[in-house]
Write an enzyme that holds these catalytic residues in place. Structure first.
Site, PDB file in Angstrom:
ATOM      1  N   GLN A  87       0.920  -1.143   0.000  1.00  0.00           N
ATOM      2  CA  GLN A  87       0.000   0.000   0.000  1.00  0.00           C
ATOM      3  C   GLN A  87       0.952   1.183   0.000  1.00  0.00           C
ATOM      4  O   GLN A  87       1.547   1.524   1.027  1.00  0.00           O
ATOM      5  CB  GLN A  87      -0.905  -0.049   1.229  1.00  0.00           C
ATOM      6  CG  GLN A  87      -2.076   0.924   1.192  1.00  0.00           C
ATOM      7  CD  GLN A  87      -1.693   2.381   1.012  1.00  0.00           C
ATOM      8  OE1 GLN A  87      -1.648   2.890  -0.133  1.00  0.00           O
ATOM      9  NE2 GLN A  87      -1.398   3.065   2.077  1.00  0.00           N
ATOM     10  N   SER A 129      12.104   2.961   1.567  1.00  0.00           N
ATOM     11  CA  SER A 129      11.661   4.271   1.085  1.00  0.00           C
ATOM     12  C   SER A 129      12.307   5.423   1.852  1.00  0.00           C
ATOM     13  O   SER A 129      12.550   5.324   3.060  1.00  0.00           O
ATOM     14  CB  SER A 129      10.141   4.359   1.267  1.00  0.00           C
ATOM     15  OG  SER A 129       9.703   5.693   1.181  1.00  0.00           O
ATOM     16  N   GLU A 131      10.729   7.820   2.718  1.00  0.00           N
ATOM     17  CA  GLU A 131       9.717   8.194   3.719  1.00  0.00           C
ATOM     18  C   GLU A 131      10.145   7.704   5.112  1.00  0.00           C
ATOM     19  O   GLU A 131       9.690   8.229   6.122  1.00  0.00           O
ATOM     20  CB  GLU A 131       8.365   7.598   3.302  1.00  0.00           C
ATOM     21  CG  GLU A 131       7.174   7.979   4.156  1.00  0.00           C
ATOM     22  CD  GLU A 131       6.655   9.411   3.981  1.00  0.00           C
ATOM     23  OE1 GLU A 131       7.064  10.093   3.025  1.00  0.00           O
ATOM     24  OE2 GLU A 131       5.850   9.835   4.827  1.00  0.00           O
ATOM     25  N   TYR A 153       2.571   4.720   6.840  1.00  0.00           N
ATOM     26  CA  TYR A 153       3.334   4.124   5.733  1.00  0.00           C
ATOM     27  C   TYR A 153       4.829   4.101   6.074  1.00  0.00           C
ATOM     28  O   TYR A 153       5.506   3.083   5.899  1.00  0.00           O
ATOM     29  CB  TYR A 153       3.083   4.922   4.444  1.00  0.00           C
ATOM     30  CG  TYR A 153       4.020   4.538   3.309  1.00  0.00           C
ATOM     31  CD1 TYR A 153       3.728   3.453   2.486  1.00  0.00           C
ATOM     32  CD2 TYR A 153       5.199   5.251   3.061  1.00  0.00           C
ATOM     33  CE1 TYR A 153       4.592   3.092   1.454  1.00  0.00           C
ATOM     34  CE2 TYR A 153       6.060   4.899   2.035  1.00  0.00           C
ATOM     35  CZ  TYR A 153       5.744   3.816   1.235  1.00  0.00           C
ATOM     36  OH  TYR A 153       6.599   3.460   0.223  1.00  0.00           O
TER      37      TYR A 153
HETATM   38  P1  NAP Z   1       2.475   1.232  -6.948  1.00  0.00           P
HETATM   39  O1  NAP Z   1       2.471   1.732  -8.348  1.00  0.00           O
HETATM   40  O2  NAP Z   1       1.458   1.746  -5.983  1.00  0.00           O
HETATM   41  O3  NAP Z   1       2.335  -0.369  -7.013  1.00  0.00           O
HETATM   42  C1  NAP Z   1       2.029  -1.120  -5.876  1.00  0.00           C
HETATM   43  C2  NAP Z   1       1.873  -2.567  -6.271  1.00  0.00           C
HETATM   44  O4  NAP Z   1       1.575  -3.341  -5.091  1.00  0.00           O
HETATM   45  C3  NAP Z   1       0.732  -2.827  -7.259  1.00  0.00           C
HETATM   46  O5  NAP Z   1       1.142  -3.807  -8.190  1.00  0.00           O
HETATM   47  C4  NAP Z   1      -0.363  -3.405  -6.365  1.00  0.00           C
HETATM   48  O6  NAP Z   1      -1.244  -4.256  -7.036  1.00  0.00           O
HETATM   49  C5  NAP Z   1       0.483  -4.213  -5.381  1.00  0.00           C
HETATM   50  N1  NAP Z   1      -0.241  -4.547  -4.161  1.00  0.00           N
HETATM   51  C6  NAP Z   1      -0.776  -3.682  -3.268  1.00  0.00           C
HETATM   52  N2  NAP Z   1      -1.395  -4.371  -2.287  1.00  0.00           N
HETATM   53  C7  NAP Z   1      -1.235  -5.694  -2.563  1.00  0.00           C
HETATM   54  C8  NAP Z   1      -1.659  -6.904  -1.933  1.00  0.00           C
HETATM   55  N3  NAP Z   1      -2.369  -6.895  -0.801  1.00  0.00           N
HETATM   56  N4  NAP Z   1      -1.319  -8.081  -2.496  1.00  0.00           N
HETATM   57  C9  NAP Z   1      -0.624  -8.112  -3.648  1.00  0.00           C
HETATM   58  N5  NAP Z   1      -0.207  -7.008  -4.301  1.00  0.00           N
HETATM   59  C10 NAP Z   1      -0.513  -5.808  -3.762  1.00  0.00           C
HETATM   60  O7  NAP Z   1       3.904   1.451  -6.274  1.00  0.00           O
HETATM   61  P2  NAP Z   1       5.311   1.803  -6.963  1.00  0.00           P
HETATM   62  O8  NAP Z   1       5.432   3.258  -7.097  1.00  0.00           O
HETATM   63  O9  NAP Z   1       5.511   0.916  -8.133  1.00  0.00           O
HETATM   64  O10 NAP Z   1       6.303   1.386  -5.791  1.00  0.00           O
HETATM   65  C11 NAP Z   1       6.809   0.055  -5.682  1.00  0.00           C
HETATM   66  C12 NAP Z   1       7.306  -0.169  -4.260  1.00  0.00           C
HETATM   67  O11 NAP Z   1       8.324   0.773  -3.955  1.00  0.00           O
HETATM   68  C13 NAP Z   1       6.259   0.006  -3.165  1.00  0.00           C
HETATM   69  O12 NAP Z   1       6.553  -0.913  -2.140  1.00  0.00           O
HETATM   70  C14 NAP Z   1       6.482   1.423  -2.671  1.00  0.00           C
HETATM   71  O13 NAP Z   1       6.030   1.553  -1.341  1.00  0.00           O
HETATM   72  C15 NAP Z   1       7.983   1.519  -2.797  1.00  0.00           C
HETATM   73  N6  NAP Z   1       8.534   2.853  -3.025  1.00  0.00           N
HETATM   74  C16 NAP Z   1       8.088   3.622  -4.033  1.00  0.00           C
HETATM   75  C17 NAP Z   1       8.670   4.847  -4.268  1.00  0.00           C
HETATM   76  C18 NAP Z   1       8.211   5.738  -5.397  1.00  0.00           C
HETATM   77  O14 NAP Z   1       8.562   6.921  -5.376  1.00  0.00           O
HETATM   78  N7  NAP Z   1       7.505   5.220  -6.373  1.00  0.00           N
HETATM   79  C19 NAP Z   1       9.726   5.297  -3.461  1.00  0.00           C
HETATM   80  C20 NAP Z   1      10.181   4.464  -2.444  1.00  0.00           C
HETATM   81  C21 NAP Z   1       9.587   3.236  -2.236  1.00  0.00           C
HETATM   82  P3  NAP Z   1      -2.681  -3.767  -7.612  1.00  0.00           P
HETATM   83  O15 NAP Z   1      -2.463  -3.529  -9.086  1.00  0.00           O
HETATM   84  O16 NAP Z   1      -3.547  -4.927  -7.357  1.00  0.00           O
HETATM   85  O17 NAP Z   1      -3.096  -2.539  -6.861  1.00  0.00           O
HETATM   86  N1  GDD Z   2      -0.469  13.167  -3.281  1.00  0.00           N
HETATM   87  C1  GDD Z   2      -0.535  14.496  -3.068  1.00  0.00           C
HETATM   88  N2  GDD Z   2      -1.644  15.170  -3.474  1.00  0.00           N
HETATM   89  N3  GDD Z   2       0.504  15.106  -2.477  1.00  0.00           N
HETATM   90  C2  GDD Z   2       0.435  16.441  -2.314  1.00  0.00           C
HETATM   91  C3  GDD Z   2      -0.667  17.196  -2.723  1.00  0.00           C
HETATM   92  C4  GDD Z   2      -1.767  16.524  -3.316  1.00  0.00           C
HETATM   93  O1  GDD Z   2      -2.771  17.109  -3.694  1.00  0.00           O
HETATM   94  N4  GDD Z   2      -0.417  18.487  -2.442  1.00  0.00           N
HETATM   95  C5  GDD Z   2       0.790  18.563  -1.881  1.00  0.00           C
HETATM   96  N5  GDD Z   2       1.310  17.314  -1.794  1.00  0.00           N
HETATM   97  C6  GDD Z   2       2.605  16.975  -1.183  1.00  0.00           C
HETATM   98  C7  GDD Z   2       2.494  15.908  -0.090  1.00  0.00           C
HETATM   99  O2  GDD Z   2       2.021  16.499   1.123  1.00  0.00           O
HETATM  100  C8  GDD Z   2       3.945  15.444  -0.037  1.00  0.00           C
HETATM  101  O3  GDD Z   2       4.683  16.308   0.790  1.00  0.00           O
HETATM  102  C9  GDD Z   2       4.441  15.611  -1.470  1.00  0.00           C
HETATM  103  O4  GDD Z   2       3.459  16.403  -2.155  1.00  0.00           O
HETATM  104  C10 GDD Z   2       4.615  14.302  -2.239  1.00  0.00           C
HETATM  105  O5  GDD Z   2       3.441  13.538  -2.098  1.00  0.00           O
HETATM  106  P1  GDD Z   2       3.220  12.183  -2.947  1.00  0.00           P
HETATM  107  O6  GDD Z   2       3.444  12.433  -4.377  1.00  0.00           O
HETATM  108  O7  GDD Z   2       1.910  11.616  -2.523  1.00  0.00           O
HETATM  109  O8  GDD Z   2       4.455  11.264  -2.490  1.00  0.00           O
HETATM  110  P2  GDD Z   2       5.071  10.940  -1.057  1.00  0.00           P
HETATM  111  O9  GDD Z   2       6.396  11.640  -0.982  1.00  0.00           O
HETATM  112  O10 GDD Z   2       4.111  11.162   0.034  1.00  0.00           O
HETATM  113  O11 GDD Z   2       5.301   9.362  -1.168  1.00  0.00           O
HETATM  114  C11 GDD Z   2       5.886   8.790  -2.344  1.00  0.00           C
HETATM  115  O12 GDD Z   2       7.284   8.749  -2.184  1.00  0.00           O
HETATM  116  C12 GDD Z   2       7.761   7.900  -1.142  1.00  0.00           C
HETATM  117  C13 GDD Z   2       9.277   7.998  -1.121  1.00  0.00           C
HETATM  118  O13 GDD Z   2       9.664   9.143  -0.406  1.00  0.00           O
HETATM  119  C14 GDD Z   2       5.280   7.408  -2.533  1.00  0.00           C
HETATM  120  O14 GDD Z   2       5.682   6.900  -3.787  1.00  0.00           O
HETATM  121  C15 GDD Z   2       5.754   6.445  -1.463  1.00  0.00           C
HETATM  122  O15 GDD Z   2       5.307   5.121  -1.785  1.00  0.00           O
HETATM  123  C16 GDD Z   2       7.282   6.487  -1.428  1.00  0.00           C
HETATM  124  O16 GDD Z   2       7.787   5.587  -0.474  1.00  0.00           O
END
Ligand code: NAP
Ligand code: GDD
Length: 337
Positions: A87, A129, A131, A153
């Protein structure tokens, strides 16, 4: 060329889709774990992997069920497991912290335990992450920076990180964590701020929307390009020893700056279109993230290539292309000059 077999949990997500592509290019046999959802149209359900769906093997299962995770490992031998499923939306973790904990903590524990019991030779990647650094205690953040999570998270990822390290140290498993800073792409979910900005800016340009409502415009993030970041995951599992790595660009920008660049790319001034809506504020905010990827550069030979401006441009162009067809068909909507 390789004949390795990899399991990707979260294969339908942004990162999973890029990683699957890259592993297929290297001749991996790619498997994915996918949960059942009510959406039955495969084009939508598997949207991000539709173009490679016939080349990957998908296994039904959920991170909420140890039995389903165990079965996938019992029935298949994997060389590498990329545990990306989570999630992943921080705001949602405040709304439903219990589901977030179940999926992100117990789910990670299930995968590690199945691996330990059945496939101890399989190398494991955990999606940590930035985060986890939360209310940062130093800048830039490095691998040794103390964690101070600010959301359910973030707490769940800190726990997953410690579980991963504990399985490495207790059982000798090859377990790595990537501490990835925010990474984006045209495949980013629409709820994340970058894609919300680029998709809504494109809609505004095409006359399909009139306003973009955002929360904290002053939050700063270290944003990189997702396709490059998944390459770092793969590199981690090719090393002689398991270890943890920060993956980042080393450059930080505010949400406001992201808006400026995205709107100006379309010839618009963001000040006219963006409005702050406190509904999008978080109970506790991560104000600043900036990572130092020196260790990844030194040990993995990994470096970011896409600049902030190029990343924003890429996302805006993709949203404009996707939405243009829609606008063409909509009556009474005209693109803004
Ligand atoms: P995403 O697009 O939200 O993808 C999440 C994936 O997890 C989807 O395939 C989703 O499947 C699957 N999933 C969620 N709940 C599940 C469950 N109960 N059982 C099986 N599968 C489940 O995330 P992402 O951006 O690719 O990120 C990949 C990973 O990196 C995550 O763990 C995220 O927390 C971490 N991360 C991301 C970032 C970033 O900036 N993108 C940065 C740091 C860490 P569905 O299609 O079914 O929803
Ligand atoms: N989503 C969202 N929507 N964020 C907003 C908004 C809005 O309308 N307005 C301002 N923000 C600000 C959030 O408060 C946060 O500070 C920043 O934009 C980034 O928000 P997100 O894009 O939702 O990403 P995140 O930094 O909270 O989390 C993402 O990055 C993490 C790594 O640092 C996710 O991909 C996490 O899964 C990941 O671990």
């Amino acid at each position: 060329m390789s004949n390795k077999r990899a399991l990707i949990t979260g294969i339908t997500g942004q990162d999973g889709s890029y990683l699957a592509e890259q592993l297929l290019e290297q001749d991996y046999e790619v498997h994915g774990l996918i949960r059942r959802v009510a959406q039955e149209d495969p084009a939508k359900r598997l949207g991000r992997i539709a173009h490679i769906a016939d080349r990957v093997k998908l296994h039904p299962g959920s991170l909420e069920s140890f039995a389903s995770v165990y079965r996938v490992f019992a029935e298949n031998e994997f060389d590498e497991c990329y545990h990306l499923a989570a999630q992943s939306f921080v705001a949602e973790s405040f709304e439903d912290s219990f589901s977030t904990m179940d999926i992100n903590v117990s789910g990670t524990h299930f995968v590690l335990e199945a691996l330990r019991q059945l496939r101890p030779e399989c190398r494991f990647y955990f999606a940590g992450s930035s985060e986890m650094f939360g209310k940062v205690v130093e800048s830039p953040q490095v691998e040794s920076t103390r964690f101070y999570p600010r959301s359910p998270y973030g707490v769940s990822k800190v726990t997953g990180f410690h579980l991963t390290r504990n399985f490495r140290e207790s059982y000798g498993l090859f377990c790595c964590s990537g501490i990835l800073f925010n990474h984006e792409s045209p495949r980013r979910g629409l709820e994340f701020v970058t894609r919300k900005i680029t998709s809504t800016a494109a809609r505004i340009k095409l006359g399909l929307a009139d306003k973009l409502y955002l929360g904290n415009l002053d939050a700063r993030r270290d944003w990189g390009y997702a396709a490059e970041y998944v390459h770092a995951m793969h590199l981690m599992l090719q090393q002689d020893e398991p270890d943890d790595f920060v993956v980042a660009t080393g450059v930080t920008h505010s949400v406001r700056e992201f808006c400026e660049v995205a709107f100006s790319e379309l010839g618009l001034d963001y000040n006219e279109w963006v409005e702050v809506d406190p509904r999008f504020y978080r109970p506790a905010e991560v104000e600043l993230l900036i990572g130092d990827p020196a260790k990844a550069k030194d040990k993995l030979g990994w470096e970011p290539r896409t600049s902030f401006a190029d990343l924003v441009r890429k996302m805006v162009a993709s949203d404009m292309e996707q939405l243009s067809a829609q606008a063409d068909h909509a009556t009474g909507h005209t693109a803004r000059p």
